[in-house]
Scaffold this motif. Sequence first.
Motif, short mmCIF file in Angstrom:
data_model
loop_
_atom_site.label_atom_id
_atom_site.label_comp_id
_atom_site.label_asym_id
_atom_site.label_seq_id
_atom_site.Cartn_x
_atom_site.Cartn_y
_atom_site.Cartn_z
N THR A 102 72.01 6.60 42.47
CA THR A 102 70.71 7.28 42.66
C THR A 102 69.78 6.79 41.56
OG1 THR A 102 69.53 9.41 42.71
CG2 THR A 102 71.55 9.30 41.38
N ALA A 103 68.55 6.49 41.92
CA ALA A 103 67.60 5.93 40.95
C ALA A 103 66.20 6.42 41.27
CB ALA A 103 67.64 4.40 40.99
N GLN A 104 65.39 6.49 40.22
CA GLN A 104 64.00 6.89 40.40
C GLN A 104 63.18 5.65 40.75
OE1 GLN A 104 61.89 8.73 37.04
NE2 GLN A 104 61.27 10.36 38.43
N LEU A 105 62.71 5.62 41.98
CA LEU A 105 61.94 4.47 42.46
C LEU A 105 60.52 4.48 41.90
CD1 LEU A 105 62.11 2.07 44.51
CD2 LEU A 105 61.03 3.60 46.17
N TYR A 106 59.94 5.67 41.77
CA TYR A 106 58.58 5.80 41.23
C TYR A 106 58.55 7.07 40.40
CZ TYR A 106 53.48 5.88 41.02
OH TYR A 106 52.17 5.87 40.58
N PRO A 107 58.15 7.02 39.12
CA PRO A 107 58.21 8.19 38.24
C PRO A 107 57.22 9.27 38.63
CG PRO A 107 57.06 6.39 37.15
CD PRO A 107 57.60 5.83 38.44
N VAL A 108 57.59 10.50 38.35
CA VAL A 108 56.71 11.63 38.65
C VAL A 108 55.51 11.59 37.71
CG1 VAL A 108 56.52 14.14 38.75
CG2 VAL A 108 58.67 13.02 39.40
N GLY A 109 54.33 11.54 38.29
CA GLY A 109 53.11 11.48 37.49
C GLY A 109 51.91 11.20 38.38
N PRO A 110 50.76 10.89 37.79
CA PRO A 110 49.58 10.54 38.58
C PRO A 110 49.90 9.38 39.52
CG PRO A 110 48.98 10.87 36.27
CD PRO A 110 50.47 10.91 36.34
N LEU A 111 49.44 9.49 40.75
CA LEU A 111 49.86 8.56 41.80
C LEU A 111 49.00 7.30 41.83
CD1 LEU A 111 51.68 8.03 44.24
CD2 LEU A 111 50.01 9.28 45.64
#
Length: 422
Positions: A102-111
């Motif tokens: 499992t991996a974070q494809l796009y970090p949580v934050g401004p899009l």
Amino acid sequence: MIRRQRLAAGVCALLAALTAGLAVPSTAVADETEQAAPKVELVLDVSGSMRTRDIDGGSRMSAAKQAFNEVLDATPKEVQLGIRTLGANYRGNDRITGCKDTAQLYPVGPLDRTEAKTAVATLAPTGWTPIGPALQKAAADLDGGDGTRRIVLISDGEDTCQPLDPCEVAREIAAKGIGLTIDTLGLVPDAKTRDQLSCIADATGGTYTDVRHKEELSDRVGQLVDRAADPVVTPVATEGADECAKAPSLKSGLYTDRAEFGQQRWYKVDVNPGQELRASVSVADDRAVNPNYGVLLRAVTVHDREIVRGEAAGTGRTDVISTGLRYPKPESDDDTATDTAETVCLQVTNSFSAAAGVKTSPGLPLELTVDVVDGPSKASDVASFGLGRGWWLLGALVLAGFIAGLLWGWLSRWRVAVWRTN
């Protein structure tokens, strides 16, 4: 006349708003309106089964990519969004390694829409389905802050990494009281997948949705992302006691707790004369339970005298059972009496029992709503001839009907008389 009154009211409201805006410093307004940004993480199953072509003639993976692109275009600017995958990188057959995939494809934050779409375009169905580990990592991705936090899990199959049960993972997340909601969507699900995804959603107060078409997937994911931007009341985590004397004192608000099977939970609320206590409780069976259960909510005095109760029973057809009560405390008619608050003890009892082999901890999710409001006015709420405040309207309708009947009768007789004359 009505239009003039509305226009005048609107002008007054506008002037009042302008006056308030001039009177309040701009820094104060900014402080009041500033809220923590809502956070959403989309968790996508990229396991090998996502190659299956059974959604509108295309693969499940292509439907998910299309939905993500549409959702990324429509995501509100105030929402901080991230994307996590499960089963996207490891192609081998080693179970231990596959269950860590499992991996974070796009970090949580401004899009950044272009960057996020590019990342999604690179995905290809690959490996295992480690839902439990992905949920643990997603909860960590959203950790911190006071805003709304929501995980949207999209999968086409049940977890392949037991004994780490994703339902237990969801219950542990809910037991932390961090206000994180998990919504789940099943792509062309079978019965086992549906049950597991429903269990995950129920554990955190989320929703589960069956998806069999592209438009359904895009619409539902978009709704859930938009919902994160809506202002919500975040429940306050509390811990009830085993007796009233040790119970926490609650104000008006929404509270969450955990109750073991068959356990009593006590809470205290102060009610002043002339006020009314309104309370409701909901208990969710977030795991397999035996049929025929119930929940009881009692309001009693500190001396254990029952004031009022509410109760409800279920037979296994619903996932949540709720009940409520109301207690108006009258004002004293004695002028010499002191208007002191009365401490009301709220007792919550459930009669759930665990099915064979089901874990009993953590306890069942409990949600308690407490509202202390001004009691009903004796003058304004007294019924007039049993008609309440609407008696004058009914009287006007009766009078109008009587007059209309007289006019219609006179007109009919006049027409008959003219007909006979001619």
